[in-house]
Design a protein around this motif. Structure first.
Motif, PDB file in Angstrom:
ATOM      1  N   GLY A 107      38.525  33.850 -17.073  1.00  0.00           N
ATOM      2  CA  GLY A 107      37.619  34.936 -16.744  1.00  0.00           C
ATOM      3  C   GLY A 107      37.415  35.100 -15.254  1.00  0.00           C
ATOM      4  O   GLY A 107      37.569  34.152 -14.487  1.00  0.00           O
ATOM      5  N   THR A 108      37.047  36.305 -14.851  1.00  0.00           N
ATOM      6  CA  THR A 108      36.739  36.579 -13.457  1.00  0.00           C
ATOM      7  C   THR A 108      35.369  36.033 -13.079  1.00  0.00           C
ATOM      8  O   THR A 108      35.053  35.920 -11.902  1.00  0.00           O
ATOM      9  N   ALA A 109      34.562  35.683 -14.075  1.00  0.00           N
ATOM     10  CA  ALA A 109      33.230  35.113 -13.858  1.00  0.00           C
ATOM     11  C   ALA A 109      32.783  34.468 -15.167  1.00  0.00           C
ATOM     12  O   ALA A 109      33.412  34.668 -16.215  1.00  0.00           O
ATOM     13  N   GLY A 110      31.714  33.710 -15.118  1.00  0.00           N
ATOM     14  CA  GLY A 110      31.152  33.151 -16.340  1.00  0.00           C
ATOM     15  C   GLY A 110      30.459  34.239 -17.139  1.00  0.00           C
ATOM     16  O   GLY A 110      29.914  35.186 -16.579  1.00  0.00           O
ATOM     17  N   GLY A 111      30.502  34.133 -18.458  1.00  0.00           N
ATOM     18  CA  GLY A 111      29.787  35.076 -19.306  1.00  0.00           C
ATOM     19  C   GLY A 111      30.458  36.414 -19.532  1.00  0.00           C
ATOM     20  O   GLY A 111      29.830  37.325 -20.049  1.00  0.00           O
ATOM     21  N   VAL A 112      31.743  36.546 -19.164  1.00  0.00           N
ATOM     22  CA  VAL A 112      32.421  37.834 -19.344  1.00  0.00           C
ATOM     23  C   VAL A 112      33.174  37.924 -20.672  1.00  0.00           C
ATOM     24  O   VAL A 112      33.781  38.947 -20.957  1.00  0.00           O
ATOM     25  N   GLY A 113      33.148  36.869 -21.469  1.00  0.00           N
ATOM     26  CA  GLY A 113      33.794  36.925 -22.776  1.00  0.00           C
ATOM     27  C   GLY A 113      35.104  36.173 -22.866  1.00  0.00           C
ATOM     28  O   GLY A 113      35.910  36.432 -23.755  1.00  0.00           O
ATOM     29  N   THR A 114      35.325  35.198 -21.994  1.00  0.00           N
ATOM     30  CA  THR A 114      36.580  34.457 -21.988  1.00  0.00           C
ATOM     31  C   THR A 114      36.794  33.693 -23.292  1.00  0.00           C
ATOM     32  O   THR A 114      37.874  33.762 -23.885  1.00  0.00           O
ATOM     33  N   THR A 115      35.793  32.973 -23.741  1.00  0.00           N
ATOM     34  CA  THR A 115      35.930  32.198 -24.979  1.00  0.00           C
ATOM     35  C   THR A 115      36.084  33.120 -26.181  1.00  0.00           C
ATOM     36  O   THR A 115      36.907  32.863 -27.071  1.00  0.00           O
ATOM     37  N   THR A 116      35.341  34.218 -26.199  1.00  0.00           N
ATOM     38  CA  THR A 116      35.495  35.197 -27.281  1.00  0.00           C
ATOM     39  C   THR A 116      36.903  35.762 -27.279  1.00  0.00           C
ATOM     40  O   THR A 116      37.537  35.885 -28.334  1.00  0.00           O
ATOM     41  N   LEU A 117      37.423  36.086 -26.100  1.00  0.00           N
ATOM     42  CA  LEU A 117      38.782  36.618 -25.991  1.00  0.00           C
ATOM     43  C   LEU A 117      39.813  35.584 -26.457  1.00  0.00           C
ATOM     44  O   LEU A 117      40.763  35.932 -27.163  1.00  0.00           O
ATOM     45  N   ALA A 118      39.624  34.323 -26.108  1.00  0.00           N
ATOM     46  CA  ALA A 118      40.544  33.274 -26.568  1.00  0.00           C
ATOM     47  C   ALA A 118      40.522  33.168 -28.095  1.00  0.00           C
ATOM     48  O   ALA A 118      41.571  33.037 -28.734  1.00  0.00           O
ATOM     49  N   ALA A 119      39.331  33.263 -28.685  1.00  0.00           N
ATOM     50  CA  ALA A 119      39.215  33.208 -30.148  1.00  0.00           C
ATOM     51  C   ALA A 119      39.898  34.408 -30.796  1.00  0.00           C
ATOM     52  O   ALA A 119      40.590  34.278 -31.812  1.00  0.00           O
ATOM     53  N   ILE A 120      39.723  35.592 -30.200  1.00  0.00           N
ATOM     54  CA  ILE A 120      40.379  36.801 -30.714  1.00  0.00           C
ATOM     55  C   ILE A 120      41.892  36.643 -30.653  1.00  0.00           C
ATOM     56  O   ILE A 120      42.600  36.945 -31.613  1.00  0.00           O
ATOM     57  N   LEU A 121      42.391  36.149 -29.522  1.00  0.00           N
ATOM     58  CA  LEU A 121      43.849  35.985 -29.375  1.00  0.00           C
ATOM     59  C   LEU A 121      44.395  34.957 -30.355  1.00  0.00           C
ATOM     60  O   LEU A 121      45.466  35.160 -30.934  1.00  0.00           O
ATOM     61  N   PHE A 122      43.690  33.849 -30.544  1.00  0.00           N
ATOM     62  CA  PHE A 122      44.143  32.850 -31.525  1.00  0.00           C
ATOM     63  C   PHE A 122      44.233  33.486 -32.908  1.00  0.00           C
ATOM     64  O   PHE A 122      45.225  33.313 -33.620  1.00  0.00           O
ATOM     65  N   ASP A 123      43.208  34.242 -33.267  1.00  0.00           N
ATOM     66  CA  ASP A 123      43.197  34.898 -34.572  1.00  0.00           C
ATOM     67  C   ASP A 123      44.351  35.890 -34.705  1.00  0.00           C
ATOM     68  O   ASP A 123      45.045  35.917 -35.719  1.00  0.00           O
ATOM     69  N   GLN A 124      44.567  36.693 -33.674  1.00  0.00           N
ATOM     70  CA  GLN A 124      45.641  37.690 -33.719  1.00  0.00           C
ATOM     71  C   GLN A 124      47.019  37.031 -33.752  1.00  0.00           C
ATOM     72  O   GLN A 124      47.885  37.440 -34.526  1.00  0.00           O
ATOM     73  N   LEU A 125      47.237  36.028 -32.911  1.00  0.00           N
ATOM     74  CA  LEU A 125      48.535  35.345 -32.902  1.00  0.00           C
ATOM     75  C   LEU A 125      48.789  34.646 -34.234  1.00  0.00           C
ATOM     76  O   LEU A 125      49.916  34.625 -34.725  1.00  0.00           O
ATOM     77  N   SER A 126      47.740  34.098 -34.834  1.00  0.00           N
ATOM     78  CA  SER A 126      47.868  33.449 -36.144  1.00  0.00           C
ATOM     79  C   SER A 126      48.206  34.457 -37.233  1.00  0.00           C
ATOM     80  O   SER A 126      48.969  34.169 -38.147  1.00  0.00           O
ATOM     81  N   ARG A 127      47.639  35.637 -37.116  1.00  0.00           N
ATOM     82  CA  ARG A 127      47.863  36.682 -38.110  1.00  0.00           C
ATOM     83  C   ARG A 127      49.240  37.317 -37.967  1.00  0.00           C
ATOM     84  O   ARG A 127      49.870  37.685 -38.948  1.00  0.00           O
ATOM     85  N   LEU A 128      49.723  37.447 -36.727  1.00  0.00           N
ATOM     86  CA  LEU A 128      50.960  38.175 -36.468  1.00  0.00           C
ATOM     87  C   LEU A 128      52.219  37.311 -36.461  1.00  0.00           C
ATOM     88  O   LEU A 128      53.318  37.845 -36.416  1.00  0.00           O
ATOM     89  N   SER A 129      52.072  36.000 -36.488  1.00  0.00           N
ATOM     90  CA  SER A 129      53.255  35.136 -36.461  1.00  0.00           C
ATOM     91  C   SER A 129      53.143  34.076 -37.558  1.00  0.00           C
ATOM     92  O   SER A 129      52.058  33.799 -38.052  1.00  0.00           O
ATOM     93  N   PRO A 130      54.272  33.461 -37.916  1.00  0.00           N
ATOM     94  CA  PRO A 130      54.252  32.515 -39.028  1.00  0.00           C
ATOM     95  C   PRO A 130      53.551  31.192 -38.716  1.00  0.00           C
ATOM     96  O   PRO A 130      53.196  30.457 -39.620  1.00  0.00           O
ATOM     97  N   SER A 131      53.334  30.883 -37.452  1.00  0.00           N
ATOM     98  CA  SER A 131      52.653  29.640 -37.097  1.00  0.00           C
ATOM     99  C   SER A 131      51.605  29.921 -36.026  1.00  0.00           C
ATOM    100  O   SER A 131      51.645  30.946 -35.353  1.00  0.00           O
ATOM    101  N   VAL A 132      50.675  29.012 -35.869  1.00  0.00           N
ATOM    102  CA  VAL A 132      49.590  29.199 -34.912  1.00  0.00           C
ATOM    103  C   VAL A 132      49.899  28.435 -33.630  1.00  0.00           C
ATOM    104  O   VAL A 132      50.589  27.419 -33.653  1.00  0.00           O
ATOM    105  N   PRO A 133      49.372  28.911 -32.500  1.00  0.00           N
ATOM    106  CA  PRO A 133      49.566  28.163 -31.260  1.00  0.00           C
ATOM    107  C   PRO A 133      48.684  26.917 -31.240  1.00  0.00           C
ATOM    108  O   PRO A 133      47.680  26.839 -31.946  1.00  0.00           O
TER     109      PRO A 133
END
Length: 195
Positions: A12-38
């Motif tokens: 994130g460019t600063a604290g509290g901008v949604g970095t952890t939320t974005l990481a969770a979203i990306l994990f979910d999307q990558l898990s959904r779109l590919s046969p294995s999870v990162p």
């Protein structure tokens, strides 16, 4: 192009901008779109795991792909990590004029240090905040300055604002669409850099 492990660093460019939320979203999307999870790495010893919308159960883990929540360190450690061609950076910033100014500063630093090759491995995501900020022109300015598609926006969604697991069933349709597009873009970038 990289051989070995590819790291998607979410910072994130600063604290509290949604970095952890974005990481969770990306994990979910990558898990959904590919046969294995990162493989998941977390700067804060576990808070990203608590945000994962569907948990972290997986039939198969891709040992060659790491999703790393680096926290609010985009201009420091995040910028330094881009020296390695095995790093893709996804930068969280606030969907506000100040957030876009921070993203512009970071992208300018990336271009100065690593040129177009560095910019090709960066995606900026403006995370929605409470309030109505007009940022369409700011998004377009980043596209004109650094390349079409360098930035995307996930508008404010009250379901993303709270702590704990992200409730997928409560997300607005525009949030689901934005997350899907982001996941596909990052997955395509990862596939391109793994060749």
């Amino acid at each position: 192009m990289t051989h070995g492990t590819l790291r998607i660093v979410v910072c994130g460019t600063a604290g509290g901008v949604g970095t952890t939320t974005l990481a969770a979203i990306l994990f979910d999307q990558l898990s959904r779109l590919s046969p294995s999870v990162p493989t998941l790495a977390d700067h804060s010893s576990g808070s990203v795991g608590a945000r994962l919308p569907r948990g972290d159960d997986a039939a198969s883990i891709d040992g060659g792909l790491v999703l790393h929540d680096l926290g609010p360190h985009a201009l420091g450690e995040g910028l330094d990590l881009l020296e390695s061609p095995s790093i893709i950076a996804v930068i969280a910033t606030a969907n506000t004029p100040l957030g876009f100014a921070a993203a512009d500063e970071l992208l300018g630093a990336v271009r100065e240090r690593y040129g177009q090759a560095g910019l090709a491995r960066v995606t900026v995501v403006a995370m929605g905040t409470r309030g109505r900020f007009r940022t369409k022109r700011l998004t377009e300015a980043l596209h004109l300055t650094y390349g079409r598609g360098i930035a995307s926006v996930i508008r404010y969604d009250v379901s993303l604002a709270g702590g704990g697991r992200i409730p997928i069933h409560r997300l607005a349709k525009r949030t689901i669409t934005a997350c899907d597009l982001l996941g596909r873009r990052v997955l395509a970038s990862a596939a391109h850099h793994r060749r």
